[in-house]
Write an enzyme that holds these catalytic residues in place. Structure first.
Site, PDB file in Angstrom:
ATOM      1  N   ARG A 295      -4.458   4.972  12.419  1.00 34.03           N
ATOM      2  CA  ARG A 295      -3.986   3.922  11.146  1.00 34.03           C
ATOM      3  C   ARG A 295      -4.903   2.802  11.107  1.00 34.03           C
ATOM      4  NH1 ARG A 295       2.582   5.031  12.417  1.00 34.03           N
ATOM      5  NH2 ARG A 295       2.419   7.085  11.306  1.00 34.03           N
ATOM      6  N   TYR A 439      -2.696   9.551   4.066  1.00 31.22           N
ATOM      7  CA  TYR A 439      -2.482  10.192   5.433  1.00 31.22           C
ATOM      8  C   TYR A 439      -2.591   9.405   6.450  1.00 31.22           C
ATOM      9  CZ  TYR A 439      -7.959   9.866   5.764  1.00 31.22           C
ATOM     10  OH  TYR A 439      -9.169   9.299   5.618  1.00 31.22           O
ATOM     11  N   GLU A 440      -2.103   9.774   7.874  1.00 29.36           N
ATOM     12  CA  GLU A 440      -1.486   8.979   8.941  1.00 29.36           C
ATOM     13  C   GLU A 440      -0.463   8.225   8.461  1.00 29.36           C
ATOM     14  OE1 GLU A 440      -2.786   9.803  11.412  1.00 29.36           O
ATOM     15  OE2 GLU A 440      -4.844  10.741  10.522  1.00 29.36           O
ATOM     16  N   GLY A 441       0.488   8.807   7.746  1.00 25.75           N
ATOM     17  CA  GLY A 441       1.565   8.103   7.250  1.00 25.75           C
ATOM     18  C   GLY A 441       1.525   7.546   6.103  1.00 25.75           C
TER      19      GLY A 441
END
Length: 595
Positions: A295, A439-441
């Protein structure tokens, strides 16, 4: 126009703003004198600018090729560039010396990572994800696993991935179906399909180490029953070299909007041999080590692509002749003036630069907190570093990618119709950076994480520590007339952020939808305030250089861009505060069928 890595900006940040040399007595910083760091920055600029940047458009236009034998060929030049990357030791820069790393602070590695991503985002994802896999094994692996895998991952000789998402579940990992069956010999048979696996198959490394989350037979449902496994493409032999081919296969590549040079794979595990990392049913915590690092890396991508897009836009604006200046011709010998004379073009360029340079400082400052969390002998400093890393990670990820996408969009706008064609590089920057908001949340999930988990953690200790730090900085510098615009702006934003935090505490518990409805505005308010703090520190460092007689326009320009941020961008905090205080009532008022 060739991408110019921000070498000078990082040298100023690390030497004068963050004052890296004050930490010289700490283990991780002992070998990071500014003389060494300057050499690293210069060489990083050369490598990323001369080796990686020329392949950016190649990767975009050619993409990766999937073959029937489940192999993937990366774009022309990628394999050779990756070999140079490994040979030069760049992947090992911030890794543990016990496993072949160079042990330099992460804040130094951040500089190389941004330059790498700005030069070629798709390429830089391969070593970026490998380092994430290295970090998860470094934290949770057995001694045997560390000795076997970490040296190869740290050097970049082997690649790494994380296998989380499945066709039916993304953010809600508790719904996963991939199963792990114990074999009685310490291994497990892993079966299931994973999708959107970045770097899941390629021709850059001799082996690929997949970190896979799966559920052991009989494990609890939901996230409480998730375990983490090492599933290598080739099972290491007795000497630690790639041996028997494991039954893990790439069944295809995604057709994507951007990052075409990165292989985004559908991965099938067909009773593949895997090894448990850490304890059974405790895999999610270890995977979050990798995810949180990723992140920060995604926030970095927002800054990196913004920088590249801004550079392209500024060059175009200096060259493109269109119309005349409102205050009279600035190019009287020519048929028209360059568009950089027009205030609205300046607005987009100044907005971009203020966010990029403030965001870069925020990125580096946050990385430094992570370094101190590991390296400081002072328990209070370590705790503060850990608190800040947890609190700031969703802000870094979401705020910097939201703003990075806007910068890329504005860069296209500066280009006009030319930017909408593929003849200019800005369309690629816009397409590539868009995934960073997802992406990555997703950024909405980051906002929920911030208000739902991070604010309340340890009784609100992290955010209260941050408020106290801002108050102390304001108190120390409010008498400095040259810093007054920065300190006044920071004080106002801090007050609004504090008011928003109190509103969430009072209204979020009574109705959780209030917290959800306010979360994105709160995160934006937090990011704007954080950048105000960064700009105050940056301006102070620049003013000190000017006061010492340094006439380099670099420093005066810093102060001007910082003042622009305070006067033209920071006032957005008031709007975010007003919006979040309206609560969830109208947002949730319509029935689902009305949409």
């Amino acid at each position: 126009m060739p991408y110019k890595p921000p070498v000078r900006d990082y040298a100023f940040l690390l030497r004068d703003v963050l004052k890296l040399e004050q930490y010289a007595d700490l283990p991780a910083f002992a070998d990071a004198s500014m003389d060494v760091v300057d050499q690293i920055l210069e060489e990083a600029g050369r490598f990323t600018g001369e080796v990686l940047a020329p392949l950016n458009s190649v990767g975009d236009k050619t993409g990766c090729t999937w073959n029937e034998d489940h192999t993937v060929v990366t774009p022309p030049g990628f394999k050779e560039a990756y070999a140079q990357l490994v040979e030069a030791g760049w992947p090992a820069l911030g890794s543990d010396p016990n496993y072949g790393g160079q042990g330099l602070p992460h804040v130094v590695n951040i500089a190389f990572s941004e330059m790498s991503s700005g030069a070629n985002m798709a390429f830089s994802m391969y070593p970026g994800l490998t380092h994430g896999a290295y970090s998860a094994i470094h934290v949770g692996g057995s001694d045997e696993q560390k000795q076997l895998y970490l040296p190869k991952l740290a050097s970049g000789q082997w690649g790494g991935t994380m296998n989380l998402t499945e066709p039916h579940c993304g953010t809600d990992l508790g719904l996963l179906r991939t199963k792990a069956v114990p074999q009685g010999d310490g291994t497990y048979k892993i079966s299931g399909q994973k999708i959107w696996i970045s770097g899941g198959e390629h021709d850059l490394t001799e082996n690929i180490v997949h970190l896979v989350i799966a559920r052991i037979e009989g494990a609890p449902a939901g996230t409480r029953g998730i375990s983490l496994f090492i599933v290598p493409k080739f099972i290491p032999d007795a000497d630690g070299n790639p041996g028997e081919r494991n039954s893990v296969f790439c069944d295809g590549l995604e057709e994507k909007m951007g990052i075409h040079g990165n292989a985004t794979c559908v991965i099938r595990h067909e009773e593949a041999t895997g090894w448990l990392v850490g304890e059974e049913n405790r895999g999610l915590a270890l995977m979050f080590v990798m995810m949180n690092e990723a992140r920060i890396g995604v926030g970095l991508q927002g800054v990196a692509q913004a920088e590249a897009a801004y550079q392209a836009a500024a060059e175009f604006a200096r060259d493109r002749l269109q119309g005349r200046s409102l205050t009279g011709p600035k190019n009287p010998e020519g048929p028209a003036d360059p568009i950089i004379v027009h205030p609205d073009v300046r607005r987009m360029l100044m907005d971009s630069r203020a966010v990029i340079e403030g965001g870069r400082a925020f990125l580096a400052w946050t990385a430094l907190q992570g370094d101190l969390a590991h390296a400081s002998p002072d328990e209070a400093v370590r705790q503060k570093g850990q608190d800040y890393m947890a609190l700031m990670t969703p802000v870094v990820k979401a705020f910097l990618t939201d703003r990075g996408f806007k910068v890329a969009s504005d860069a296209m706008q500066v280009h006009g119709g030319s930017g909408f064609t593929e003849h200019f590089p800005v369309s690629q920057y816009l397409r590539d950076v868009r995934i960073a908001l997802i992406y990555e949340g997703t950024n909405g999930v980051q906002a929920l994480d911030l208000v739902g988990r991070k604010l309340a953690a340890n009784g609100g200790r992290a955010v209260m520590t941050f408020f106290a730090e801002l108050d102390a900085y304001i108190g120390e510098n409010e008498a400095d007339p040259q810093l007054k615009p920065f300190i006044d702006g920071l004080a106002k934003a801090k007050g609004e952020l504090q008011e928003a935090t109190m509103w969430l505490m009072q209204n979020g518990l009574a109705n959780p939808d209030n917290a959800g409805a306010a979360s994105t505005d709160y995160l934006q308010l937090f990011g704007l305030t954080a950048l105000a703090y960064m700009w105050a520190q940056t301006a102070k460092a620049a003013q000190a250089k000017i006061a010492a007689g340094d006439a380099d326009p670099f420093y005066a320009n810093k102060v001007t861009v910082g003042r622009y941020y305070v006067e033209r961008i920071l006032p957005e905090t008031a709007a975010h505060l007003a919006k979040l205080k309206t609560g969830a009532e109208l947002m949730m008022a319509l029935p689902a069928e009305a949409f």
